[in-house]
Design a protein around this motif. Structure first.
Motif, PDB file in Angstrom:
ATOM      1  N   LEU A  10       0.824  -1.210   0.000  1.00  0.00           N
ATOM      2  CA  LEU A  10       0.000   0.000   0.000  1.00  0.00           C
ATOM      3  C   LEU A  10       0.859   1.261   0.000  1.00  0.00           C
ATOM      4  CD1 LEU A  10      -2.864  -0.973   2.467  1.00  0.00           C
ATOM      5  CD2 LEU A  10      -3.055  -0.582   0.014  1.00  0.00           C
ATOM      6  N   GLY A  11       1.944   1.246   0.769  1.00  0.00           N
ATOM      7  CA  GLY A  11       2.845   2.397   0.799  1.00  0.00           C
ATOM      8  C   GLY A  11       3.489   2.656  -0.552  1.00  0.00           C
ATOM      9  N   ILE A  12       3.960   1.584  -1.193  1.00  0.00           N
ATOM     10  CA  ILE A  12       4.557   1.745  -2.526  1.00  0.00           C
ATOM     11  C   ILE A  12       3.514   2.237  -3.515  1.00  0.00           C
ATOM     12  CG2 ILE A  12       5.562   0.456  -4.455  1.00  0.00           C
ATOM     13  CD1 ILE A  12       6.969  -1.307  -2.316  1.00  0.00           C
ATOM     14  N   GLY A  13       2.298   1.703  -3.433  1.00  0.00           N
ATOM     15  CA  GLY A  13       1.222   2.151  -4.309  1.00  0.00           C
ATOM     16  C   GLY A  13       0.898   3.631  -4.112  1.00  0.00           C
ATOM     17  N   ALA A  14       0.886   4.083  -2.857  1.00  0.00           N
ATOM     18  CA  ALA A  14       0.605   5.491  -2.574  1.00  0.00           C
ATOM     19  C   ALA A  14       1.710   6.394  -3.108  1.00  0.00           C
ATOM     20  CB  ALA A  14       0.431   5.698  -1.063  1.00  0.00           C
ATOM     21  N   VAL A  15       2.957   5.981  -2.956  1.00  0.00           N
ATOM     22  CA  VAL A  15       4.075   6.784  -3.467  1.00  0.00           C
ATOM     23  C   VAL A  15       4.034   6.855  -4.993  1.00  0.00           C
ATOM     24  CG1 VAL A  15       6.601   6.871  -3.674  1.00  0.00           C
ATOM     25  CG2 VAL A  15       5.549   6.421  -1.461  1.00  0.00           C
ATOM     26  N   VAL A  16       3.752   5.726  -5.637  1.00  0.00           N
ATOM     27  CA  VAL A  16       3.663   5.714  -7.102  1.00  0.00           C
ATOM     28  C   VAL A  16       2.504   6.591  -7.569  1.00  0.00           C
ATOM     29  CG1 VAL A  16       3.151   4.235  -9.090  1.00  0.00           C
ATOM     30  CG2 VAL A  16       4.813   3.500  -7.396  1.00  0.00           C
ATOM     31  N   ALA A  17       1.343   6.480  -6.899  1.00  0.00           N
ATOM     32  CA  ALA A  17       0.182   7.309  -7.263  1.00  0.00           C
ATOM     33  C   ALA A  17       0.506   8.792  -7.095  1.00  0.00           C
ATOM     34  CB  ALA A  17      -1.026   6.922  -6.416  1.00  0.00           C
ATOM     35  N   ALA A  18       1.162   9.146  -5.996  1.00  0.00           N
ATOM     36  CA  ALA A  18       1.530  10.551  -5.765  1.00  0.00           C
ATOM     37  C   ALA A  18       2.493  11.043  -6.836  1.00  0.00           C
ATOM     38  CB  ALA A  18       2.140  10.720  -4.379  1.00  0.00           C
ATOM     39  N   LEU A  20       2.818   9.900  -9.922  1.00  0.00           N
ATOM     40  CA  LEU A  20       2.070  10.062 -11.178  1.00  0.00           C
ATOM     41  C   LEU A  20       1.220  11.324 -11.169  1.00  0.00           C
ATOM     42  CD1 LEU A  20       0.999   6.378 -11.943  1.00  0.00           C
ATOM     43  CD2 LEU A  20       2.627   7.784 -13.211  1.00  0.00           C
ATOM     44  N   LEU A  21       0.591  11.603 -10.030  1.00  0.00           N
ATOM     45  CA  LEU A  21      -0.202  12.827  -9.932  1.00  0.00           C
ATOM     46  C   LEU A  21       0.671  14.064 -10.076  1.00  0.00           C
ATOM     47  CD1 LEU A  21      -2.660  11.937  -7.031  1.00  0.00           C
ATOM     48  CD2 LEU A  21      -3.267  12.404  -9.400  1.00  0.00           C
ATOM     49  N   LEU A  22       1.790  14.103  -9.345  1.00  0.00           N
ATOM     50  CA  LEU A  22       2.647  15.291  -9.350  1.00  0.00           C
ATOM     51  C   LEU A  22       3.388  15.494 -10.671  1.00  0.00           C
ATOM     52  CD1 LEU A  22       4.081  15.020  -5.743  1.00  0.00           C
ATOM     53  CD2 LEU A  22       2.529  16.783  -6.598  1.00  0.00           C
ATOM     54  N   LEU A  23       3.796  14.396 -11.293  1.00  0.00           N
ATOM     55  CA  LEU A  23       4.622  14.513 -12.493  1.00  0.00           C
ATOM     56  C   LEU A  23       3.828  14.469 -13.801  1.00  0.00           C
ATOM     57  CD1 LEU A  23       7.548  12.214 -11.330  1.00  0.00           C
ATOM     58  CD2 LEU A  23       7.452  14.717 -11.286  1.00  0.00           C
ATOM     59  N   VAL A  24       2.663  13.833 -13.798  1.00  0.00           N
ATOM     60  CA  VAL A  24       1.925  13.674 -15.043  1.00  0.00           C
ATOM     61  C   VAL A  24       0.531  14.300 -14.982  1.00  0.00           C
ATOM     62  CG1 VAL A  24       1.007  12.003 -16.707  1.00  0.00           C
ATOM     63  CG2 VAL A  24       3.181  11.545 -15.578  1.00  0.00           C
ATOM     64  N   ALA A  25      -0.314  13.779 -14.105  1.00  0.00           N
ATOM     65  CA  ALA A  25      -1.726  14.142 -14.133  1.00  0.00           C
ATOM     66  C   ALA A  25      -1.983  15.629 -13.868  1.00  0.00           C
ATOM     67  CB  ALA A  25      -2.495  13.294 -13.127  1.00  0.00           C
ATOM     68  N   ILE A  26      -1.428  16.170 -12.814  1.00  0.00           N
ATOM     69  CA  ILE A  26      -1.699  17.572 -12.470  1.00  0.00           C
ATOM     70  C   ILE A  26      -1.139  18.528 -13.516  1.00  0.00           C
ATOM     71  CG2 ILE A  26      -1.321  19.397 -10.757  1.00  0.00           C
ATOM     72  CD1 ILE A  26      -1.481  17.168  -8.611  1.00  0.00           C
ATOM     73  N   LEU A  50      -2.934  17.427  -1.921  1.00  0.00           N
ATOM     74  CA  LEU A  50      -3.401  16.056  -1.728  1.00  0.00           C
ATOM     75  C   LEU A  50      -2.397  15.033  -2.259  1.00  0.00           C
ATOM     76  CD1 LEU A  50      -7.198  16.468  -2.533  1.00  0.00           C
ATOM     77  CD2 LEU A  50      -6.125  16.161  -0.302  1.00  0.00           C
ATOM     78  N   ALA A  51      -1.792  15.324  -3.403  1.00  0.00           N
ATOM     79  CA  ALA A  51      -0.777  14.418  -3.937  1.00  0.00           C
ATOM     80  C   ALA A  51       0.431  14.358  -2.998  1.00  0.00           C
ATOM     81  CB  ALA A  51      -0.351  14.855  -5.332  1.00  0.00           C
ATOM     82  N   GLY A  52       0.836  15.500  -2.465  1.00  0.00           N
ATOM     83  CA  GLY A  52       1.953  15.533  -1.519  1.00  0.00           C
ATOM     84  C   GLY A  52       1.637  14.756  -0.246  1.00  0.00           C
ATOM     85  N   LEU A  53       0.434  14.931   0.289  1.00  0.00           N
ATOM     86  CA  LEU A  53       0.042  14.186   1.485  1.00  0.00           C
ATOM     87  C   LEU A  53      -0.042  12.685   1.208  1.00  0.00           C
ATOM     88  CD1 LEU A  53      -2.656  16.563   2.991  1.00  0.00           C
ATOM     89  CD2 LEU A  53      -0.396  16.042   3.915  1.00  0.00           C
ATOM     90  N   THR A  54      -0.482  12.321   0.008  1.00  0.00           N
ATOM     91  CA  THR A  54      -0.510  10.908  -0.368  1.00  0.00           C
ATOM     92  C   THR A  54       0.900  10.341  -0.382  1.00  0.00           C
ATOM     93  OG1 THR A  54      -2.506  11.241  -1.696  1.00  0.00           O
ATOM     94  CG2 THR A  54      -1.197   9.275  -2.179  1.00  0.00           C
ATOM     95  N   GLY A  55       1.853  11.079  -0.936  1.00  0.00           N
ATOM     96  CA  GLY A  55       3.240  10.630  -0.955  1.00  0.00           C
ATOM     97  C   GLY A  55       3.833  10.509   0.435  1.00  0.00           C
ATOM     98  N   VAL A  56       3.584  11.491   1.276  1.00  0.00           N
ATOM     99  CA  VAL A  56       4.092  11.449   2.654  1.00  0.00           C
ATOM    100  C   VAL A  56       3.499  10.255   3.402  1.00  0.00           C
ATOM    101  CG1 VAL A  56       4.041  12.669   4.871  1.00  0.00           C
ATOM    102  CG2 VAL A  56       4.622  13.899   2.786  1.00  0.00           C
ATOM    103  N   THR A  57       2.194  10.024   3.225  1.00  0.00           N
ATOM    104  CA  THR A  57       1.546   8.882   3.861  1.00  0.00           C
ATOM    105  C   THR A  57       2.147   7.576   3.356  1.00  0.00           C
ATOM    106  OG1 THR A  57      -0.506  10.136   4.081  1.00  0.00           O
ATOM    107  CG2 THR A  57      -0.670   7.740   4.256  1.00  0.00           C
ATOM    108  N   GLY A  58       2.393   7.488   2.057  1.00  0.00           N
ATOM    109  CA  GLY A  58       3.005   6.290   1.481  1.00  0.00           C
ATOM    110  C   GLY A  58       4.383   6.025   2.051  1.00  0.00           C
ATOM    111  N   PHE A  59       5.214   7.078   2.133  1.00  0.00           N
ATOM    112  CA  PHE A  59       6.541   6.912   2.718  1.00  0.00           C
ATOM    113  C   PHE A  59       6.446   6.484   4.180  1.00  0.00           C
ATOM    114  CE2 PHE A  59       8.267   9.659  -0.768  1.00  0.00           C
ATOM    115  CZ  PHE A  59       9.126   8.703  -1.276  1.00  0.00           C
ATOM    116  N   GLY A  60       5.485   7.042   4.909  1.00  0.00           N
ATOM    117  CA  GLY A  60       5.280   6.631   6.301  1.00  0.00           C
ATOM    118  C   GLY A  60       4.899   5.169   6.416  1.00  0.00           C
TER     119      GLY A  60
END
Length: 163
Positions: A10-18, A20-26, A50-60
């Motif tokens: 789940l953490g890796i998935g959250a970091v990857v999603a963040a 993708l959001l920060l680098l591509v989608a947004i 939200l993308a940043g918080l998702t990444g921080v949560t994933g790293f946590g």
């Protein structure tokens, strides 16, 4: 599957999603006028936040999974009735699709009220009165703030217009 493995995935998935959001989608799909006076009112701010918080949560989650000791026995699912769980998942997906279809017709505020109430009962809230009161008041208060204090136009529907 072990708790540690699930948390790591789940953490890796959250970091990857963040990422993708920060680098591509947004950058590709969210546009913002250059003359926005306040960064908080920019259409880019909240997706970035939200993308940043998702990444921080994933790293946590990844750090927690790494520090957690490995257990020998797998975690047993606490879901008693898997078909009902899949049904609820399909129901929330249907709610999301219907939300996008009705929002242009009845407006963001009214749609938010309906979706909040439907979702509260879909997840079987133990506080139905509080959920219904919140379903009405939260969108109205947010509308009042953004429309009248922040001066941001909130999409209105074709049938009922708020002042």
């Amino acid at each position: 599957m072990h708790d540690r493995t699930i948390q790591l995935q789940l953490g890796i998935g959250a970091v990857v999603a963040a990422a993708l959001l920060l680098l591509v989608a947004i950058p590709v799909w969210v546009s913002s006028p250059s003359n926005v006076p306040n960064i908080i009112l920019s259409p880019l701010f909240w997706p970035w936040a939200l993308a940043g918080l998702t990444g921080v949560t994933g790293f946590g989650m990844i750090l927690t999974a790494i520090r957690e000791p490995a257990l020998a026995e797998p975690v047993i699912s606490d879901v008693d009735d898997k078909p009902k769980a899949w049904g609820r998942l399909a129901s929330i997906a249907a709610v999301m699709i219907v939300t996008m279809l009705i929002m242009p017709r009845i407006g963001m505020v009214w749609t938010s009220m309906l979706v909040f109430a439907v979702t509260a009962f879909l997840v079987r809230t133990s506080h139905p009165k509080t959920a219904l009161i919140s379903a009405v008041l939260v969108p109205l208060v947010l509308y009042a703030f953004f429309a009248h204090v922040a001066g941001v136009a909130i999409p209105q529907g074709d049938f009922v217009r708020l002042p």
